[in-house]
Design an enzyme around this catalytic site. Structure first.
Site, mmCIF file in Angstrom:
data_model
loop_
_atom_site.group_PDB
_atom_site.id
_atom_site.type_symbol
_atom_site.label_atom_id
_atom_site.label_comp_id
_atom_site.label_asym_id
_atom_site.label_seq_id
_atom_site.Cartn_x
_atom_site.Cartn_y
_atom_site.Cartn_z
ATOM 1 N N ASP A 23 0.882 -1.166 0.000
ATOM 2 C CA ASP A 23 0.000 0.000 0.000
ATOM 3 C C ASP A 23 0.919 1.215 0.000
ATOM 4 O O ASP A 23 1.559 1.519 1.005
ATOM 5 C CB ASP A 23 -0.894 -0.043 1.253
ATOM 6 N N LYS A 87 2.906 11.237 -3.440
ATOM 7 C CA LYS A 87 1.845 10.557 -4.208
ATOM 8 C C LYS A 87 0.902 11.555 -4.886
ATOM 9 O O LYS A 87 0.368 11.282 -5.945
ATOM 10 C CB LYS A 87 1.054 9.654 -3.253
ATOM 11 N N GLU A 187 -7.159 0.500 -4.662
ATOM 12 C CA GLU A 187 -7.207 0.395 -3.192
ATOM 13 C C GLU A 187 -8.549 -0.162 -2.701
ATOM 14 O O GLU A 187 -8.561 -1.060 -1.853
ATOM 15 C CB GLU A 187 -6.904 1.762 -2.572
ATOM 16 N N ASP A 211 -12.966 5.636 2.553
ATOM 17 C CA ASP A 211 -11.544 5.672 2.924
ATOM 18 C C ASP A 211 -11.163 7.075 3.402
ATOM 19 O O ASP A 211 -10.992 7.990 2.587
ATOM 20 C CB ASP A 211 -10.712 5.250 1.696
#
Ligand code: AMP
Length: 618
Positions: A23, A87, A187, A211
């Site tokens: 992850d 990211k 994800e 999330d």
């Protein structure tokens, strides 16, 4: 053909070679495996430490790269040398992020073009791919240390909304870290796998994955059928998360203590301490009814009730996103059968209750929300390793497919391991004024330069009407049908000129040849990426020289003598840099020329606009 695709992932594996699930998060990253003894997905951690590795990279003055908790400590003291949230930059140009530029406390280069962003630390330039590769390398090393065995293969997760370029960038980062990235998965897909949802072929379900992490919020709605996870819609806020909750608590305390925000920003140490205390309070309130602590003589306290009132607007924002996602998917809230919670911030009971109320059912929260995505990635890795034979694997492309772009670079349109059938389109433009033709050369392979890949076909899109460079819009489409036949089509959108070609037997490669092509791409990853960076820097430099030259010629009477001289000197310096093999030097000369030309370019633009406006009103 389909068989070959699966074999690359499985056939070449030695008996017990491990494939890890990763992850790669905005705030934290972690790595998980299927435990060889218990057969359960397990996050890797050194003794008595957290499985989470902060996604923070620190460059010390001797050029060492430090990733993780140690790097995180440098965020406050050395912001310019400490990179977080890399990211958020993956696959982005400066134009994409300019409205959030203030968020990054390190130097993100504004090169005034649409090319991918770079970050400057000292006199070195890094792409987001380089930065992510540092994190992945650290994770790989940790895993090797813990498992006492080499780790070379991985499944990496990305947000469901990541586009082609962002997925490709993630894959490249893996390659650069020395990892063979067997699959990039979403994800939310990983999270649902971790709850065992979608593991059987017969299962059909519509699920929502909520999330809420440290800095981002995503909601994804997925339909699962026949072992396929289809993303029906995504929504969210890329600047909303646990950090904002901490900030709300800080503001609450500041107000109570009568401290102004200016006072706080003047005292960096206190600002950091109060922020950490706010996070501590938030975590405490997940299990207790009140929190209190003395800091610098002030009592900082907050009750659970006050906390919930404080965060209600933030929770409502996420609920609005959920409703939008439902609308986009064309679904009613009661059609969602399962709700999965992901991200550390979903530990807040009030958030769980609110989301459970919204969907009218209990949420799935039994798996550690920080680890759930990595655990799911480990399950997918295990499937790819062939350890879970019942599962259907989709037909996938065994190697990446793409075309040649400027400087002989491979531009991947369909990455390897993509589902078949598949259809992808991307727009290109002309580089020369009046250019009437464009060569479309199709390649297969994982290397960055087309010369190292396998050429499948080439054709010329001709009869493009004469127009200035950059105006033509050539859409190149790749279509692979269910039989694995690739059709490549190129169309100039302004004129409608079109040409296409069918590429048959493109996968006529033996397993050995495939294996060799893949291994070559890993072995040469470092050189390849360095060459790509140099070619990209050169192309950028050459284009800047051309446009600056054209601009100066056109506006020669509007420039001052100093501006002309300064530009000439900077252009000469760039020209010289282009003859050398040093991408950092080229970038710095590009920066220097941009810094000189930006003010007069803006002035002349403003002038042109003013003239145009006047022309209209008179
Ligand atoms: P992630 O990005 O998923 O690792 O989530 C990290 C975020 O979760 C940070 O903002 C943490 O403060 C937050 N977090 C971790 N544990 C808890 C908890 N028990 N209650 C509330 N927030 C938490």
């Amino acid at each position: 053909m389909a068989k070959i695709a699966i074999n690359i992932a499985t056939g070449s594996l030695q008996q017990d070679e491990i494939i890890v699930g990763i992850d790669l998060g905005t705030t934290n990253s972690l790595i998980a495996i299927i435990h060889p003894d218990t057969k359960q997905p397990t996050a890797l951690r050194e003794h008595n430490t957290s499985s989470l590795v902060p996604s923070v990279i620190y460059f010390d003055e001797t050029g060492n790269v430090i990733v993780g908790e140690e790097a995180r400590k440098k965020l406050i003291s050395e912001p310019q040398n400490t990179i977080f949230s890399a990211k958020r930059l993956m696959g982005k140009s400066y134009n994409d992020i300019k409205y959030n530029a203030a968020f990054f406390s390190y130097k993100v280069i504004d090169d005034n073009t649409g090319s991918l962003v770079k970050v400057q630390v000292g006199n070195k330039f890094y792409t987001p791919i380089d930065l992510s590769s540092f994190i992945l390398k650290e994770l790989k090393q940790r895993a090797e240390h813990i498992l006492k065995t080499p780790v070379n293969k991985a499944v990496i997760t990305v947000p469901a909304y990541f586009n082609d370029a962002q997925r490709q960038a993630t894959r490249d980062a893996g390659k650069l870290a020395g990892l063979n990235v067997l699959r990039i998965i979403n994800e939310p897909t990983a999270a649902s796998l971790a709850y065992g949802i979608g593991l059987s072929k017969e299962e059909e379900k519509i699920i929502a994955v909520y999330d809420l992490g440290g800095g981002t919020f995503d909601i994804s709605i997925l339909r699962i059928a026949n072992g396929i996870f289809e993303v029906l819609s995504t929504n969210g806020d890329t600047y909303l998360g646990g950090d904002d909750i901490d900030q709300l608590i800080v503001n609450y305390w500041l107000e109570q203590a009568g401290i102004s925000k200016d006072e706080l920003s003047a005292n960096k140490e206190f600002a950091q301490a109060i922020r950490l205390t706010a996070e501590e309070a938030k975590i405490h309130l997940s299990t207790q009814d009140d929190f209190s602590k003395i800091l610098n003589g002030d009592e900082l306290s907050i009750t659970k009730q006050a906390f919930e009132t404080l965060i209600e607007p933030l929770v409502n924002k996420t609920i609005a996103c959920c409703k939008n996602a439902l609308k986009d998917a064309g679904l009613n809230v009661n059609e969602i059968e399962v709700v999965v919670m992901v991200g550390g911030s979903t530990r807040v009971p009030f958030i769980k209750e609110s989301i459970s109320k919204l969907f009218g059912k209990p949420v799935n929260d039994t798996v550690n929300p920080d680890e759930v995505v990595a655990l799911g990635a480990a399950i997918q890795a295990d499937i790819l390793a062939g350890n879970n034979k019942d599962l259907l694997l989709l037909d996938v492309t065994p190697l990446s497919l793409g075309i040649e772009t400027m400087g002989g670079l491979m531009d991947v349109l369909i990455p390897r391991n993509s589902k078949i059938p598949n259809k992808v389109g991307r727009q290109y433009t002309t580089h020369k004024d009046g250019q009437s033709g464009m060569k479309i050369a199709v390649y297969q392979g994982e290397r960055d330069m087309v010369k190292d890949n396998r050429k499948l076909a080439e054709f010329n899109l001709s009869n493009i009407p004469a127009m200035p460079a950059g105006l033509a819009k050539v859409e190149v489409g790749f279509l692979i049908n269910a039989d694995g036949i690739l059709v490549v089509r190129a169309k100039e959108l302004r004129s409608g000129v079109e040409q296409s070609i069918e590429v048959k037997s493109q996968f006529g490669l033996t397993d050995d040849m495939l294996e060799k092509m893949l291994m070559d791409s890993i072995t040469h990853a470092k050189d390849d990426i360095a060459t790509r960076a140099l070619v990209e820097a050169r192309t950028e430099g050459e284009q800047l020289l051309e446009t600056t030259e054209r601009f100066i010629q056109k506006n020669i009477d509007r420039l001052t003598k100093e501006e002309m001289t300064e530009s000439a000197v900077a252009m000469q310096a760039l020209q010289l840099a282009l003859t050398m093999d040093d991408k950092d030097l080229i970038h710095s000369k590009v920066e220097a020329l941009n810094d000189i030309s930006r003010p007069y370019a803006e002035r002349i633009m403003d002038l042109a606009i003013a003239v145009a406006m006047k022309g209209k009103t008179v």
